[in-house]
Write an enzyme that holds these catalytic residues in place. Structure first.
Site, PDB file in Angstrom:
ATOM      1  N   LYS A 162       0.849  -1.180   0.000  1.00 19.77           N
ATOM      2  CA  LYS A 162       0.000   0.000   0.000  1.00 19.77           C
ATOM      3  C   LYS A 162       0.894   1.243   0.000  1.00 19.77           C
ATOM      4  O   LYS A 162       1.679   1.457   0.922  1.00 19.77           O
ATOM      5  CB  LYS A 162      -0.914   0.004   1.224  1.00 19.77           C
ATOM      6  CG  LYS A 162      -1.997  -1.062   1.180  1.00 19.77           C
ATOM      7  CD  LYS A 162      -3.034  -0.793   0.102  1.00 19.77           C
ATOM      8  CE  LYS A 162      -4.213  -1.748   0.201  1.00 19.77           C
ATOM      9  NZ  LYS A 162      -5.249  -1.475  -0.825  1.00 19.77           N
ATOM     10  N   LYS A 179     -14.534  -6.596  -7.933  1.00 14.22           N
ATOM     11  CA  LYS A 179     -14.887  -6.882  -6.539  1.00 14.22           C
ATOM     12  C   LYS A 179     -16.409  -7.014  -6.435  1.00 14.22           C
ATOM     13  O   LYS A 179     -17.153  -6.170  -6.946  1.00 14.22           O
ATOM     14  CB  LYS A 179     -14.410  -5.761  -5.618  1.00 14.22           C
ATOM     15  CG  LYS A 179     -12.888  -5.616  -5.575  1.00 14.22           C
ATOM     16  CD  LYS A 179     -12.463  -4.467  -4.672  1.00 14.22           C
ATOM     17  CE  LYS A 179     -10.961  -4.347  -4.599  1.00 14.22           C
ATOM     18  NZ  LYS A 179     -10.519  -3.201  -3.767  1.00 14.22           N
ATOM     19  N   ASP A 183      -9.078  -0.094 -10.329  1.00 16.58           N
ATOM     20  CA  ASP A 183      -9.894  -0.656  -9.247  1.00 16.58           C
ATOM     21  C   ASP A 183     -11.079   0.254  -8.987  1.00 16.58           C
ATOM     22  O   ASP A 183     -12.171   0.051  -9.514  1.00 16.58           O
ATOM     23  CB  ASP A 183      -9.052  -0.846  -7.994  1.00 16.58           C
ATOM     24  CG  ASP A 183      -9.853  -1.400  -6.811  1.00 16.58           C
ATOM     25  OD1 ASP A 183     -11.038  -1.749  -6.990  1.00 16.58           O
ATOM     26  OD2 ASP A 183      -9.309  -1.480  -5.697  1.00 16.58           O
ATOM     27  N   GLU A 222      -1.801  -0.483  -8.989  1.00 14.38           N
ATOM     28  CA  GLU A 222      -3.260  -0.415  -8.904  1.00 14.38           C
ATOM     29  C   GLU A 222      -3.729   1.001  -8.574  1.00 14.38           C
ATOM     30  O   GLU A 222      -3.210   1.642  -7.666  1.00 14.38           O
ATOM     31  CB  GLU A 222      -3.737  -1.394  -7.824  1.00 14.38           C
ATOM     32  CG  GLU A 222      -5.234  -1.538  -7.703  1.00 14.38           C
ATOM     33  CD  GLU A 222      -5.614  -2.670  -6.765  1.00 14.38           C
ATOM     34  OE1 GLU A 222      -6.819  -2.819  -6.497  1.00 14.38           O
ATOM     35  OE2 GLU A 222      -4.717  -3.400  -6.306  1.00 14.38           O
ATOM     36  N   ASP A 255      -0.366  -0.679  -4.685  1.00 12.27           N
ATOM     37  CA  ASP A 255      -1.719  -0.126  -4.711  1.00 12.27           C
ATOM     38  C   ASP A 255      -1.682   1.265  -4.094  1.00 12.27           C
ATOM     39  O   ASP A 255      -1.463   1.409  -2.887  1.00 12.27           O
ATOM     40  CB  ASP A 255      -2.682  -1.023  -3.937  1.00 12.27           C
ATOM     41  CG  ASP A 255      -4.132  -0.576  -4.056  1.00 12.27           C
ATOM     42  OD1 ASP A 255      -4.385   0.438  -4.751  1.00 12.27           O
ATOM     43  OD2 ASP A 255      -5.012  -1.229  -3.462  1.00 12.27           O
TER      44      ASP A 255
END
Length: 365
Positions: free
Chosen positions: A162, A267, A243, A218, A190
């Site tokens: 992250k 998702k 995303d 991402e 991400d």
């Protein structure tokens, strides 16, 4: 045979480690479990995770949607007409993707249980093990290195860092983790919308120049900034994964039209469940995009559904299914379990969930 009742269960469970991204910090999984019960007393389960900063979904909002609209609409209907029931759920309300996902998955779980087959079989697959990455929460280089070494020792070989909280220091973070884990571990990033387009290009080009071998990046920029996403994708070699920019089919069509990303993260709680997720995977594949199935911070119910989808449909890169691994304990009994970097699906009807610990959840409906 009819649907006799639709119930909701409020669930909150602690994480063993704080989960920190560019968007939020959380120490719990907070989610709404949806239970669809047929007239024989069988139950199917789904869930609607609360993620204010990503989907805007709340437990209270999802519960209201299920109890006031979706539940009454389904009660008395035939659960074996799965395609029709799921289509009705998608048409019944604007937005509320998490609530729709909870009901959609519960209907699929119930259908599989009524047939006596695992959910993956209902979806057309047979595999009962799916690989997953594991996330390293945002932090300074020393924290990331410590977490990376620990996760590697636990058997994970795909690490999702992250980043996006501090663009100026993100290159150093990646460099430190790569040095700590060596060349045999896949590293993906991400940013959770945390960079501007110029920051994204600067950081990613720095990573490329340093030959740090990053698998993908991402959502580097804000979800609404498709021009910025396309600008970044056009200027770097590392694949860009959309995303938050893609909730549903219309979003993905626009990303494809603009050539804004190389891959998409699907998702269930973001698109509305298994039925729309399959459409997104098919659409991405038809247009040559890479695919990953991801998760919000949710329990083994949502992860079980997502892992079943991956086991049946496959993705081009290892999926992001570690959310339930972060739980210190779970009130969900049965269902998936983790073995190193694999999600193991139960060889049992539906999701294999046997019960929810009522001491730890609040049930309504």
């Amino acid at each position: 045979m009819t649907i006799a009742a639709v119930r909701t269960h409020r669930l909150s469970a602690p994480l063993h480690t704080p989960f920190v991204t560019a968007l939020r910090r959380t120490t719990t999984v907070d989610t709404l479990v949806v239970e669809v019960i047929d007239s024989d007393g069988r139950s199917g389960f789904g869930e609607a995770p609360q993620v204010w900063q990503v989907t805007g979904a709340s437990i209270a909002g999802s519960e209201a949607c299920v109890r006031e609209l979706l539940g009454p609409m389904l009660t008395g209907r035939d659960p074996d007409e799965l395609v029709a029931r799921c289509a009705e759920v998608q048409r019944a309300v604007v937005g509320n993707e998490a609530a729709k996902a909870g009901v959609d998955v519960a209907l699929h779980d119930l259908a599989a249980r009524r047939l006596g087959v695992p959910l993956v079989r209902l979806l057309g697959g047979t595999a009962l093990a799916v690989p997953t990455d594991v996330t390293l929460a945002a932090g300074d280089p020393a924290d990331l290195v410590a977490a990376a070494r620990k996760r590697r020792a636990e058997g994970f070989d795909v690490l999702k860092l992250k980043v996006g909280t501090d663009a100026a220091g993100d290159l150093d973070r990646v460099r430190a983790v790569r040095a700590a884990v060596g060349p045999d571990v896949r590293i993906r990033l991400d940013a959770n919308q945390g960079w501007t387009a110029r920051e994204a290009v600067r950081v990613i080009r720095g990573i490329e120049d340093a030959r740090l071998d990053v698998e993908l990046v991402e959502q580097p920029v804000a979800r609404w900034d498709l021009d910025g996403l396309a600008w970044v994708s056009d200027r770097v070699d590392v694949p860009i994964l959309a995303d938050e920019a893609v909730f549903g089919v219309r979003d993905l069509v626009e990303v494809i039209r603009r050539r804004a990303a190389d891959m998409v993260n699907v998702k269930l709680a973001k698109c509305g469940g298994l039925q729309p997720a399959r459409t997104l995977l098919d659409l991405a594949t038809a247009h040559g995009m890479g695919t990953v199935v991801g998760s919000m911070m949710e329990s083994g119910i949502g992860i079980g559904a997502a892992a079943s989808l991956v086991a049946a449909y496959g993705t081009t890169a290892v999926s992001d299914l570690d959310a339930a691994w972060w739980l210190a304990w779970s009130p969900v009994r049965g269902g998936i379990r983790y073995e190193a970097a694999k999600v193991l699906l139960p060889d049992a009807p539906g999701l294999g969930v046997t019960s929810i610990d009522e001491v730890k959840v609040q049930t309504r409906g």
